[in-house]
Design a protein around this motif. Structure first.
Motif, PDB file in Angstrom:
ATOM      1  N   LEU A  27     -14.049  35.677 -34.833  1.00 23.72           N
ATOM      2  CA  LEU A  27     -12.756  36.313 -34.577  1.00 23.72           C
ATOM      3  C   LEU A  27     -12.874  37.833 -34.649  1.00 23.72           C
ATOM      4  O   LEU A  27     -12.344  38.549 -33.783  1.00 23.72           O
ATOM      5  N   TYR A  28     -13.584  38.326 -35.682  1.00 24.16           N
ATOM      6  CA  TYR A  28     -13.527  39.770 -35.949  1.00 24.16           C
ATOM      7  C   TYR A  28     -14.614  40.588 -35.270  1.00 24.16           C
ATOM      8  O   TYR A  28     -14.457  41.809 -35.120  1.00 24.16           O
ATOM      9  N   ALA A  29     -15.726  39.953 -34.833  1.00 26.14           N
ATOM     10  CA  ALA A  29     -16.754  40.747 -34.136  1.00 26.14           C
ATOM     11  C   ALA A  29     -16.199  41.357 -32.841  1.00 26.14           C
ATOM     12  O   ALA A  29     -16.400  42.552 -32.583  1.00 26.14           O
ATOM     13  N   ILE A  82      -8.333  40.637 -19.172  1.00 29.63           N
ATOM     14  CA  ILE A  82      -8.316  39.228 -18.728  1.00 29.63           C
ATOM     15  C   ILE A  82      -7.439  39.130 -17.483  1.00 29.63           C
ATOM     16  O   ILE A  82      -7.840  38.574 -16.460  1.00 29.63           O
ATOM     17  N   MET A  83      -6.223  39.696 -17.567  1.00 35.08           N
ATOM     18  CA  MET A  83      -5.275  39.610 -16.437  1.00 35.08           C
ATOM     19  C   MET A  83      -5.868  40.255 -15.188  1.00 35.08           C
ATOM     20  O   MET A  83      -5.689  39.756 -14.082  1.00 35.08           O
ATOM     21  N   VAL A 101     -12.927  33.951 -22.499  1.00 36.00           N
ATOM     22  CA  VAL A 101     -11.480  34.215 -22.447  1.00 36.00           C
ATOM     23  C   VAL A 101     -10.752  33.753 -23.718  1.00 36.00           C
ATOM     24  O   VAL A 101      -9.965  34.518 -24.286  1.00 36.00           O
ATOM     25  N   PRO A 102     -10.987  32.529 -24.211  1.00 33.83           N
ATOM     26  CA  PRO A 102     -10.266  32.131 -25.429  1.00 33.83           C
ATOM     27  C   PRO A 102     -10.532  33.069 -26.608  1.00 33.83           C
ATOM     28  O   PRO A 102      -9.606  33.413 -27.364  1.00 33.83           O
ATOM     29  N   THR A 103     -11.768  33.509 -26.743  1.00 37.74           N
ATOM     30  CA  THR A 103     -12.107  34.440 -27.834  1.00 37.74           C
ATOM     31  C   THR A 103     -11.345  35.755 -27.664  1.00 37.74           C
ATOM     32  O   THR A 103     -10.829  36.322 -28.634  1.00 37.74           O
ATOM     33  N   ALA A 104     -11.258  36.227 -26.415  1.00 39.22           N
ATOM     34  CA  ALA A 104     -10.566  37.494 -26.150  1.00 39.22           C
ATOM     35  C   ALA A 104      -9.064  37.356 -26.424  1.00 39.22           C
ATOM     36  O   ALA A 104      -8.437  38.280 -26.941  1.00 39.22           O
ATOM     37  N   ILE A 105      -8.488  36.225 -26.079  1.00 41.03           N
ATOM     38  CA  ILE A 105      -7.050  36.018 -26.344  1.00 41.03           C
ATOM     39  C   ILE A 105      -6.792  36.103 -27.847  1.00 41.03           C
ATOM     40  O   ILE A 105      -5.906  36.818 -28.317  1.00 41.03           O
ATOM     41  N   LEU A 106      -7.605  35.392 -28.627  1.00 42.67           N
ATOM     42  CA  LEU A 106      -7.363  35.342 -30.072  1.00 42.67           C
ATOM     43  C   LEU A 106      -7.660  36.685 -30.744  1.00 42.67           C
ATOM     44  O   LEU A 106      -6.944  37.099 -31.668  1.00 42.67           O
ATOM     45  N   ALA A 107      -8.700  37.365 -30.279  1.00 38.59           N
ATOM     46  CA  ALA A 107      -9.007  38.698 -30.841  1.00 38.59           C
ATOM     47  C   ALA A 107      -7.818  39.626 -30.591  1.00 38.59           C
ATOM     48  O   ALA A 107      -7.398  40.385 -31.480  1.00 38.59           O
ATOM     49  N   GLY A 108      -7.253  39.569 -29.386  1.00 39.68           N
ATOM     50  CA  GLY A 108      -6.068  40.379 -29.079  1.00 39.68           C
ATOM     51  C   GLY A 108      -4.905  39.991 -29.982  1.00 39.68           C
ATOM     52  O   GLY A 108      -4.218  40.854 -30.539  1.00 39.68           O
ATOM     53  N   ASP A 109      -4.707  38.691 -30.166  1.00 41.47           N
ATOM     54  CA  ASP A 109      -3.587  38.219 -31.000  1.00 41.47           C
ATOM     55  C   ASP A 109      -3.680  38.770 -32.415  1.00 41.47           C
ATOM     56  O   ASP A 109      -2.690  39.258 -32.971  1.00 41.47           O
ATOM     57  N   VAL A 110      -4.858  38.702 -33.005  1.00 42.74           N
ATOM     58  CA  VAL A 110      -4.961  39.112 -34.417  1.00 42.74           C
ATOM     59  C   VAL A 110      -4.767  40.626 -34.549  1.00 42.74           C
ATOM     60  O   VAL A 110      -4.188  41.103 -35.536  1.00 42.74           O
ATOM     61  N   MET A 111      -5.194  41.368 -33.528  1.00 43.71           N
ATOM     62  CA  MET A 111      -4.942  42.813 -33.563  1.00 43.71           C
ATOM     63  C   MET A 111      -3.438  43.090 -33.520  1.00 43.71           C
ATOM     64  O   MET A 111      -2.921  43.929 -34.256  1.00 43.71           O
ATOM     65  N   LEU A 112      -2.739  42.373 -32.637  1.00 39.77           N
ATOM     66  CA  LEU A 112      -1.287  42.564 -32.534  1.00 39.77           C
ATOM     67  C   LEU A 112      -0.600  42.212 -33.855  1.00 39.77           C
ATOM     68  O   LEU A 112       0.319  42.907 -34.304  1.00 39.77           O
ATOM     69  N   ILE A 113      -1.062  41.147 -34.488  1.00 41.84           N
ATOM     70  CA  ILE A 113      -0.449  40.727 -35.757  1.00 41.84           C
ATOM     71  C   ILE A 113      -0.707  41.775 -36.841  1.00 41.84           C
ATOM     72  O   ILE A 113       0.176  42.097 -37.640  1.00 41.84           O
TER      73      ILE A 113
END
Ligand code: IPE
Ligand code: IPE
Ligand code: MG
Ligand code: MG
Ligand code: MG
Length: 327
Positions: A27-29, A82-83, A101-113
């Motif tokens: 997640l964090y790398a 991604i878009m 792509v799934p890794t990039a989605i989740l990495a983006g999510d945790v940054m937003l959180i």
């Protein structure tokens, strides 16, 4: 400007401290990768400058807000790539290319959180509500702008006003919000904080016009993006919209043909043909002139802003640095 360099070093220090290794690494790398890949750090610099309009020096907690803005920006870039199916960012593979792509989605999510936690830490008890209200407007605006941007890929007849509304959302409100949040954290009154926001929006419109221009005419070694990426993706950028408004009927048809996904051609041929039309139609010059106009508007708004701290001078300097930028 020495003080700007010192602030940038403080911001970079806070970003490095945030971006160190953490578990789970999967997640964090990618988070550490994108956050330390470089970047101009414009949004945190604007936040710091906004704070310093009325204050003589930065407080530690303001760096939390600076980090929040850079986190939100990088979240938006990871999802934007991604878009846009972009292969390169800051001269390196994009997160979804390097991982998936799934890794990039989740990495983006945790940054937003994490943005919300940083904003909480940055705010004095009486400030959190105004800070969250301001940030909410920004974040929703970015989503609305990004949706319009994607819809334009398929749309015919995008007007200049519709284009401006799109970039106001996807880019300008975040630059405006960065300045405004800095002002709010300094305890600035509502009207002056709103003026800061308007100034940042004008700067942001110029910034996105230049981003579009650089995607077509900039040096890819400096922009760190795929040469002609917007053209290959069929983006209705400022250059496209302006060409459609300025070019003769024949060139307009030609442009539409090159943007039709059904047109079979080598990517390089397509890019070169479109660049020629942007040049011939006068759109290359006209878009640069519009960007310069928004820079002037930003400076005009800055003239209305008095303040006891060094912030106004810092903002003037940042606007100067961004004018005619190469990356
Ligand atoms: C790129 O932003 C995305 C846009 C809104 C145009 P920047 O040009 O600020 O990107 P970095 O952070 O400096 O790489
Ligand atoms: C970016 O617009 C806006 C956001 C990331 C929200 P672009 O798609 O033009 O940005 P680049 O050119 O990929 O940096
Ligand atoms: Mg993009
Ligand atoms: Mg995009
Ligand atoms: Mg772009």
């Amino acid at each position: 400007m020495q003080i700007l360099g010192q602030i940038l070093e403080q911001i970079e220090g806070r970003i490095r401290a945030y971006s160190g290794p953490r578990e789970p690494e999967g997640l964090y790398a990618p988070v550490g990768y994108i956050m330390t890949l470089g970047g101009k750090r414009i949004r945190p610099l604007l936040c710091a400058a906004g704070y310093l309009v009325d204050r003589p020096e930065l407080e530690e907690r303001v760096l939390d807000a600076c980090l929040a803005l850079e986190l939100f920006h990088n979240f938006s870039l990871v999802h934007d790539d991604i878009m846009d199916e972009a292969p390169l960012r800051r001269g390196k593979p994009t997160v979804h290319e390097r991982w998936n792509v799934p890794t990039a989605i989740l990495a983006g999510d945790v940054m937003l959180i994490d943005v919300y936690e940083q904003l909480r830490m940055a705010s004095l008890p009486g400030q959190l509500s105004a800070v969250l209200r301001c940030f909410h407007g920004v974040a929703v605006g970015v989503c609305e702008g990004q949706q319009r941007d994607m819809a334009f890929e398929q749309a015919a007849g995008v007007t200049w006003d519709a284009y401006l509304e799109m970039i106001r959302g996807k880019t300008a409100v975040l630059l405006g919000g960065s300045l405004e949040l800095g002002g709010l954290l300094a305890g600035m009154d509502h009207d002056r904080a709103v003026l800061l926001g308007r100034l940042g929006e004008a700067l942001g419109l110029a910034f996105q016009l230049e981003d579009d221009w650089l995607d077509a005419f900039g040096d890819p070694a400096l922009t760190g993006k795929q040469p002609g990426g917007d053209i290959l993706r069929g983006k209705k950028t400022a250059l496209y919209v302006m060409s459609m408004a300025m070019a003769g009927a024949e060139s307009r048809l030609e442009l539409e043909r090159w943007f039709d996904p059904g047109t079979v051609s080598e990517p390089q041929t397509r890019v070169q043909a479109v660049l020629d039309i942007f040049e011939r139609s006068g759109s290359r010059e006209a878009v640069a002139a519009r960007a310069a106009g928004y820079h002037e508007e930003a400076l005009g708004l800055l003239d209305q802003l008095d303040g006891r701290g060094p912030g106004a001078t810092l903002i003037r300097h940042l606007v100067g640095q961004l004018k005619g930028r190469k990356h």
